[in-house]
Design a protein around this motif. Structure first.
Motif, PDB file in Angstrom:
ATOM      1  N   GLU A   1      -5.883 -54.125  -9.876  1.00 12.18           N
ATOM      2  CA  GLU A   1      -6.349 -52.803 -10.259  1.00 12.18           C
ATOM      3  C   GLU A   1      -7.232 -52.297  -9.128  1.00 12.18           C
ATOM      4  OE1 GLU A   1      -8.430 -53.417 -13.915  1.00 12.18           O
ATOM      5  OE2 GLU A   1      -6.591 -53.895 -15.008  1.00 12.18           O
ATOM      6  N   ILE A   2      -7.082 -51.035  -8.792  1.00 12.55           N
ATOM      7  CA  ILE A   2      -7.907 -50.473  -7.724  1.00 12.55           C
ATOM      8  C   ILE A   2      -8.634 -49.243  -8.234  1.00 12.55           C
ATOM      9  CG2 ILE A   2      -6.530 -51.402  -5.827  1.00 12.55           C
ATOM     10  CD1 ILE A   2      -5.212 -48.670  -5.502  1.00 12.55           C
ATOM     11  N   GLU A   3      -9.827 -49.034  -7.683  1.00  9.75           N
ATOM     12  CA  GLU A   3     -10.566 -47.810  -7.917  1.00  9.75           C
ATOM     13  C   GLU A   3     -11.419 -47.553  -6.695  1.00  9.75           C
ATOM     14  OE1 GLU A   3     -13.297 -47.828 -11.194  1.00  9.75           O
ATOM     15  OE2 GLU A   3     -13.975 -49.838 -10.741  1.00  9.75           O
ATOM     16  N   GLY A   4     -11.782 -46.304  -6.513  1.00 12.11           N
ATOM     17  CA  GLY A   4     -12.570 -45.962  -5.345  1.00 12.11           C
ATOM     18  C   GLY A   4     -12.620 -44.474  -5.133  1.00 12.11           C
ATOM     19  N   GLU A   5     -12.522 -44.075  -3.856  1.00 11.08           N
ATOM     20  CA  GLU A   5     -12.643 -42.669  -3.500  1.00 11.08           C
ATOM     21  C   GLU A   5     -11.610 -42.299  -2.445  1.00 11.08           C
ATOM     22  OE1 GLU A   5     -16.551 -40.402  -2.846  1.00 11.08           O
ATOM     23  OE2 GLU A   5     -15.809 -40.764  -0.806  1.00 11.08           O
ATOM     24  N   VAL A   6     -10.995 -41.146  -2.640  1.00 11.58           N
ATOM     25  CA  VAL A   6     -10.099 -40.577  -1.642  1.00 11.58           C
ATOM     26  C   VAL A   6     -10.757 -39.317  -1.097  1.00 11.58           C
ATOM     27  CG1 VAL A   6      -8.750 -39.269  -3.355  1.00 11.58           C
ATOM     28  CG2 VAL A   6      -7.732 -39.816  -1.136  1.00 11.58           C
ATOM     29  N   ASP A   7     -10.620 -39.096   0.192  1.00 12.90           N
ATOM     30  CA  ASP A   7     -11.143 -37.897   0.830  1.00 12.90           C
ATOM     31  C   ASP A   7     -10.045 -37.331   1.724  1.00 12.90           C
ATOM     32  OD1 ASP A   7     -12.795 -35.860   1.683  1.00 12.90           O
ATOM     33  OD2 ASP A   7     -13.846 -37.091   3.159  1.00 12.90           O
ATOM     34  N   ALA A   8      -9.334 -36.353   1.202  1.00  9.24           N
ATOM     35  CA  ALA A   8      -8.285 -35.653   1.951  1.00  9.24           C
ATOM     36  C   ALA A   8      -8.817 -34.242   2.202  1.00  9.24           C
ATOM     37  CB  ALA A   8      -6.980 -35.633   1.168  1.00  9.24           C
ATOM     38  N   GLU A   9      -9.294 -34.020   3.403  1.00 13.88           N
ATOM     39  CA  GLU A   9     -10.026 -32.791   3.751  1.00 13.88           C
ATOM     40  C   GLU A   9      -9.302 -31.527   3.293  1.00 13.88           C
ATOM     41  OE1 GLU A   9     -10.401 -30.786   7.864  1.00 13.88           O
ATOM     42  OE2 GLU A   9     -12.077 -32.203   7.732  1.00 13.88           O
ATOM     43  N   GLY A  10     -10.015 -30.731   2.496  1.00 12.90           N
ATOM     44  CA  GLY A  10      -9.491 -29.449   2.047  1.00 12.90           C
ATOM     45  C   GLY A  10      -8.527 -29.537   0.878  1.00 12.90           C
ATOM     46  N   PHE A  11      -8.176 -30.718   0.450  1.00 19.92           N
ATOM     47  CA  PHE A  11      -7.216 -30.904  -0.636  1.00 19.92           C
ATOM     48  C   PHE A  11      -7.815 -31.693  -1.790  1.00 19.92           C
ATOM     49  CE2 PHE A  11      -3.766 -33.620  -2.435  1.00 19.92           C
ATOM     50  CZ  PHE A  11      -3.104 -32.620  -3.132  1.00 19.92           C
ATOM     51  N   ALA A  12      -8.435 -32.816  -1.475  1.00 21.61           N
ATOM     52  CA  ALA A  12      -9.078 -33.673  -2.475  1.00 21.61           C
ATOM     53  C   ALA A  12     -10.319 -34.268  -1.809  1.00 21.61           C
ATOM     54  CB  ALA A  12      -8.130 -34.768  -2.949  1.00 21.61           C
ATOM     55  N   ASP A  13     -11.381 -33.496  -1.825  1.00 21.98           N
ATOM     56  CA  ASP A  13     -12.600 -33.888  -1.124  1.00 21.98           C
ATOM     57  C   ASP A  13     -13.446 -34.831  -1.982  1.00 21.98           C
ATOM     58  OD1 ASP A  13     -12.258 -32.247   1.280  1.00 21.98           O
ATOM     59  OD2 ASP A  13     -12.490 -30.553  -0.091  1.00 21.98           O
ATOM     60  N   HIS A  14     -13.573 -36.075  -1.527  1.00 22.59           N
ATOM     61  CA  HIS A  14     -14.409 -37.084  -2.188  1.00 22.59           C
ATOM     62  C   HIS A  14     -14.101 -37.191  -3.679  1.00 22.59           C
ATOM     63  CE1 HIS A  14     -16.650 -37.493   1.505  1.00 22.59           C
ATOM     64  NE2 HIS A  14     -16.715 -36.183   1.562  1.00 22.59           N
ATOM     65  N   ARG A  15     -12.862 -37.514  -3.977  1.00 19.57           N
ATOM     66  CA  ARG A  15     -12.400 -37.599  -5.366  1.00 19.57           C
ATOM     67  C   ARG A  15     -12.239 -39.049  -5.794  1.00 19.57           C
ATOM     68  NH1 ARG A  15     -12.531 -32.759  -8.128  1.00 19.57           N
ATOM     69  NH2 ARG A  15     -12.449 -31.144  -6.549  1.00 19.57           N
TER      70      ARG A  15
END
Length: 149
Positions: free
Chosen positions: A48-62
């Motif tokens: 199982e994974i969890e954390g944070e994605v940061d895709a600039e301008g699309f999904a910022d610090h999600r």
């Protein structure tokens, strides 16, 4: 119950299908947990994974949550699949896969091509991420531990 836990960061870029020439930075950092300790990992190599994605301008610090399939010994693949909400609140999925080959082990273990999928499962973008061996390897190796759940 015991679990094996580790952390990993992948960094690179993505582009949306509507703007294929517009590459933007993307990073995700995950904590992976495989239940049942080493024995559980060998029986069912999934974490199982969890954390944070940061895709600039699309999904910022999600926030992200999903699964990582670690069955590299049987399939030669490492699969990442996680869900997150984009900046507009739409549910998205990242689906990536490393195909590990012994003749090019470093490259195939550190490069992760992936797809960004919209709520309905349609491909809305692509990503190419890398594990930074120089900057992250020691931190990655130190992150491995057995935890009690």
């Amino acid at each position: 119950m015991k679990a094996i836990e580790f952390r990993e960061t992948m960094t690179g870029s993505y582009h949306l299908a509507t703007r294929p020439s517009e590459e933007r930075p993307m990073t995700f950092t995950i904590r992976a947990r495989s239940r049942g300790g080493l024995r559980g990992l060998l029986k069912g190599p999934e974490a199982e994974i969890e954390g944070e994605v940061d895709a600039e301008g699309f999904a910022d610090h999600r926030y992200l949550k999903g699964l990582m399939n670690l069955d590299v010994l049987r399939t030669g693949k490492l699969r990442y699949s996680f869900q997150f909400d984009d900046n507009g609140g739409q549910r998205c999925t990242f689906a990536g896969e490393k195909t590990v080959r012994l003749d090019d082990l470093v490259e195939t273990m550190t490069v992760l091509p992936g797809k960004l999928l919209g709520e309905g499962g349609d491909e809305i973008g692509q990503a190419l991420l890398r594990f930074d061996l120089r900057g992250e390897l020691l931190r990655f190796l130190r992150s491995f531990k057995v935890v009690v759940l």
